[in-house]
Design a protein around this motif. Sequence first.
Motif, PDB file in Angstrom:
ATOM      1  N   GLN A 200       0.823  -1.202   0.000  1.00 27.55           N
ATOM      2  CA  GLN A 200       0.000   0.000   0.000  1.00 27.55           C
ATOM      3  C   GLN A 200       0.867   1.266   0.000  1.00 27.55           C
ATOM      4  O   GLN A 200       0.549   2.247  -0.685  1.00 27.55           O
ATOM      5  N   ASN A 201       1.942   1.258   0.767  1.00 27.46           N
ATOM      6  CA  ASN A 201       2.856   2.395   0.762  1.00 27.46           C
ATOM      7  C   ASN A 201       3.410   2.652  -0.633  1.00 27.46           C
ATOM      8  O   ASN A 201       3.526   3.799  -1.080  1.00 27.46           O
ATOM      9  N   PHE A 202       3.734   1.575  -1.329  1.00 32.05           N
ATOM     10  CA  PHE A 202       4.271   1.719  -2.682  1.00 32.05           C
ATOM     11  C   PHE A 202       3.206   2.271  -3.622  1.00 32.05           C
ATOM     12  O   PHE A 202       3.494   3.120  -4.472  1.00 32.05           O
ATOM     13  N   LEU A 203       1.971   1.797  -3.468  1.00 29.13           N
ATOM     14  CA  LEU A 203       0.876   2.298  -4.300  1.00 29.13           C
ATOM     15  C   LEU A 203       0.580   3.767  -4.004  1.00 29.13           C
ATOM     16  O   LEU A 203       0.123   4.501  -4.889  1.00 29.13           O
ATOM     17  N   ASP A 204       0.848   4.194  -2.775  1.00 32.72           N
ATOM     18  CA  ASP A 204       0.611   5.593  -2.394  1.00 32.72           C
ATOM     19  C   ASP A 204       1.724   6.515  -2.875  1.00 32.72           C
ATOM     20  O   ASP A 204       1.683   7.721  -2.606  1.00 32.72           O
ATOM     21  N   GLY A 205       2.700   5.975  -3.575  1.00 27.07           N
ATOM     22  CA  GLY A 205       3.784   6.793  -4.109  1.00 27.07           C
ATOM     23  C   GLY A 205       4.994   6.896  -3.220  1.00 27.07           C
ATOM     24  O   GLY A 205       5.946   7.605  -3.545  1.00 27.07           O
ATOM     25  N   LYS A 206       4.995   6.205  -2.090  1.00 29.09           N
ATOM     26  CA  LYS A 206       6.147   6.261  -1.187  1.00 29.09           C
ATOM     27  C   LYS A 206       7.279   5.388  -1.708  1.00 29.09           C
ATOM     28  O   LYS A 206       7.035   4.329  -2.299  1.00 29.09           O
ATOM     29  N   SER A 207       8.498   5.830  -1.479  1.00 29.55           N
ATOM     30  CA  SER A 207       9.653   5.033  -1.866  1.00 29.55           C
ATOM     31  C   SER A 207       9.924   3.954  -0.824  1.00 29.55           C
ATOM     32  O   SER A 207       9.408   4.003   0.293  1.00 29.55           O
ATOM     33  N   ARG A 208      10.767   2.999  -1.184  1.00 27.83           N
ATOM     34  CA  ARG A 208      11.136   1.947  -0.229  1.00 27.83           C
ATOM     35  C   ARG A 208      11.894   2.541   0.949  1.00 27.83           C
ATOM     36  O   ARG A 208      11.786   2.057   2.077  1.00 27.83           O
ATOM     37  N   GLU A 214       9.744   4.522   8.172  1.00 28.55           N
ATOM     38  CA  GLU A 214       8.503   4.365   8.939  1.00 28.55           C
ATOM     39  C   GLU A 214       8.593   3.177   9.881  1.00 28.55           C
ATOM     40  O   GLU A 214       8.275   3.268  11.072  1.00 28.55           O
ATOM     41  N   PHE A 215       9.022   2.037   9.347  1.00 29.02           N
ATOM     42  CA  PHE A 215       9.110   0.819  10.158  1.00 29.02           C
ATOM     43  C   PHE A 215      10.137   0.981  11.276  1.00 29.02           C
ATOM     44  O   PHE A 215       9.930   0.499  12.394  1.00 29.02           O
ATOM     45  N   ALA A 216      11.255   1.666  10.975  1.00 31.34           N
ATOM     46  CA  ALA A 216      12.280   1.878  12.008  1.00 31.34           C
ATOM     47  C   ALA A 216      11.733   2.758  13.130  1.00 31.34           C
ATOM     48  O   ALA A 216      11.993   2.510  14.313  1.00 31.34           O
ATOM     49  N   ALA A 217      10.957   3.784  12.764  1.00 27.82           N
ATOM     50  CA  ALA A 217      10.395   4.683  13.773  1.00 27.82           C
ATOM     51  C   ALA A 217       9.361   3.981  14.646  1.00 27.82           C
ATOM     52  O   ALA A 217       9.235   4.276  15.834  1.00 27.82           O
ATOM     53  N   GLU A 218       8.621   3.031  14.060  1.00 26.92           N
ATOM     54  CA  GLU A 218       7.579   2.330  14.803  1.00 26.92           C
ATOM     55  C   GLU A 218       8.084   1.043  15.457  1.00 26.92           C
ATOM     56  O   GLU A 218       7.312   0.358  16.143  1.00 26.92           O
ATOM     57  N   THR A 221       9.967  -4.951  12.972  1.00 28.09           N
ATOM     58  CA  THR A 221      11.142  -5.719  12.553  1.00 28.09           C
ATOM     59  C   THR A 221      10.731  -6.931  11.740  1.00 28.09           C
ATOM     60  O   THR A 221       9.549  -7.269  11.626  1.00 28.09           O
ATOM     61  N   THR A 222      11.727  -7.614  11.175  1.00 31.63           N
ATOM     62  CA  THR A 222      11.488  -8.839  10.419  1.00 31.63           C
ATOM     63  C   THR A 222      11.236  -9.995  11.389  1.00 31.63           C
ATOM     64  O   THR A 222      11.248  -9.827  12.607  1.00 31.63           O
ATOM     65  N   ARG A 223      11.026 -11.167  10.835  1.00 29.87           N
ATOM     66  CA  ARG A 223      10.773 -12.335  11.670  1.00 29.87           C
ATOM     67  C   ARG A 223      11.943 -12.637  12.596  1.00 29.87           C
ATOM     68  O   ARG A 223      11.766 -13.126  13.715  1.00 29.87           O
ATOM     69  N   ASN A 224      13.153 -12.321  12.157  1.00 31.78           N
ATOM     70  CA  ASN A 224      14.346 -12.580  12.971  1.00 31.78           C
ATOM     71  C   ASN A 224      14.693 -11.428  13.903  1.00 31.78           C
ATOM     72  O   ASN A 224      15.740 -11.434  14.548  1.00 31.78           O
ATOM     73  N   GLY A 225      13.822 -10.411  13.954  1.00 33.63           N
ATOM     74  CA  GLY A 225      14.074  -9.278  14.832  1.00 33.63           C
ATOM     75  C   GLY A 225      15.014  -8.244  14.265  1.00 33.63           C
ATOM     76  O   GLY A 225      15.495  -7.382  14.992  1.00 33.63           O
ATOM     77  N   CYS A 226      15.278  -8.322  12.959  1.00 31.78           N
ATOM     78  CA  CYS A 226      16.182  -7.370  12.320  1.00 31.78           C
ATOM     79  C   CYS A 226      15.401  -6.207  11.727  1.00 31.78           C
ATOM     80  O   CYS A 226      14.189  -6.278  11.527  1.00 31.78           O
ATOM     81  N   ARG A 227      16.117  -5.146  11.428  1.00 33.39           N
ATOM     82  CA  ARG A 227      15.494  -3.953  10.844  1.00 33.39           C
ATOM     83  C   ARG A 227      15.128  -4.211   9.391  1.00 33.39           C
ATOM     84  O   ARG A 227      15.859  -4.872   8.649  1.00 33.39           O
ATOM     85  N   TRP A 228      13.964  -3.691   8.988  1.00 34.71           N
ATOM     86  CA  TRP A 228      13.580  -3.737   7.584  1.00 34.71           C
ATOM     87  C   TRP A 228      14.465  -2.775   6.805  1.00 34.71           C
ATOM     88  O   TRP A 228      14.594  -1.612   7.154  1.00 34.71           O
ATOM     89  N   VAL A 229      15.095  -3.272   5.731  1.00 29.01           N
ATOM     90  CA  VAL A 229      15.943  -2.432   4.887  1.00 29.01           C
ATOM     91  C   VAL A 229      15.430  -2.491   3.456  1.00 29.01           C
ATOM     92  O   VAL A 229      14.510  -3.248   3.127  1.00 29.01           O
TER      93      VAL A 229
END
Length: 563
Positions: A200-208, A214-218, A221-229
């Motif tokens: 949805q973020n991509f459809l809204d025109g947001k970049s990766r 956004e995910f880092a601020a909130e 994390t991934t299944r392994n507890g790592c940061r989304w990159v």
Amino acid sequence: MKTIQRIERAAPAPRKRLRVAAYARVSVESERMRHSLSAQVSYYSARIQKHPEWEYAGVYADYGISGTGTAKREAFQEMLAACEAGRIDLVLTKSIQRFARNTVDLLKTVRRLKELGIEVYFEKENIRTLSGEGELLLTILASFAQEESRSISENIKWRVKKRFEQGIPNGRFRIYGYRWEGDTLVIVPEEAAIVRRIFQNFLDGKSRLETEREFAAEGITTRNGCRWVDSNIACVLRNITYTGNLLLQKEYIEDPITKKRRKNRGELPQYLVEHTHEAIIDQATFDYVQKEMARRKALGPLANKSLNTTCFTGKIKCGICGKSYVHDYWNNRNKIECWTCGSKKIKGGSCGAKGDIPHKILLQECAAVLGLPSFDEAAFLAQVEKIVVPERRVLVFHMKDGRQIERRWVSTAKRDCWTPERRQAASEARRNRVIHRADITCFTGHIKCTACGRNFQRDANGGRIPYWRCDGRDAPGLREDVLRAMIAEVMGLPAFDETAFSEQMERIEFHAPSKLVFVFKDGRQASRTWVKPKKTMPRRTEEQRRRMSEAAKGRWKKRREQS
């Protein structure tokens, strides 16, 4: 008379016991192979310890690791380290296949051990590497072992291909948003919500990059507890599995010896298995995202709204390393806009390109090439394909009609930086700066000679009283102590005050032959006639009198002794 001497036979020196180690390996992780490896370890441990001329140096075993390489075989590397340390004299192994399936690795290892005087014995083939024919036989049989490994790999590939043709995936791969229940992928609700948000973020025109932040601020994390990159988010957006379909053989192993994996870009057939599990993203949305990703990729940095882009972004290329020039600012008070080679932004990297391009110069050169009085962004994008910088202060414009126009520009950076405001600030700073030098005082730059226009300079000349002199012939030297007294009288002060002088006096003008004009900052003026002061000898101190008396007595005594 004959003498008979009995010679006792010398006892032979005891032979040194060989330090013997063994190496064992199985490539498949299974219960049967585990028993096989245990049997090999037990066999070699017992055999070495029973031999009277051998000393046990250990058994090294690798479990579930292919023999086509040596880097990932930890036990094998430990054994080689022990050999290098001189703790092993002989290595036993079951066969060439157990030792290595790569001919190059096998011969390289055996030759290195041979240099160290260490022998390897292959039981099945009955080959000793220190014997004359050992390496010849080893080379031939190792080639057979390598080709056998290649043949096994081809058989496995054939089996996997048949599974793909039947729509059966090769193992239970991990994928965010799903988990395996038996042979079926089942949605994980909390992970599926994150997947939908990425789309949805991509459809809204947001970049990766914006989604990553956004995910880092909130704290997501991934299944392994790592940061989304960025790379994780890109994999989610490209994964067709979220549509409820499986695409098989997206990767393949290029060579069974190197084990290098490559993305399947049409080298091998792929198999699309539809409706194998519940979808998280519908097919229409997924197809639209793929087209949008291709469009943004073609636009390059201009498609990323989170970046500060201009019409020059991605258009200026370095002629040395090929990287794009990036938007930057010179680190000075005026923060001048410029463009610099992207290699300089990489830590510890620089292609050797010297000099940045001021943004002002870039606009001027583009306008000149386009034949316009001022820069026009629309005309630039319509006519210019790219700008190449082959060397410092040279721009080669590659036009869309095939022409190439070379421009050489002249830097005006120093002149541009030296604005009237900055010039005035620098002057004020120089006036107020305290400089600790003997030839610079509060009078420096304030005593002017009207005949030649120069400033008087301080001349201490090693004397007790300094003078202020001008290079002009008609200007006398102004003795500093007399000048200070005269200034105090003009300013109406009991004694000279440097602070008051700096705050009130603009300058002192000397008019030949002996006139001084004192100009105040408030516009007032006062004139005085300079009278050359009489030379006076300073009175001697008691210490000087004592030294002179002692020196005179010494000279008189020396003369009397000589006479």
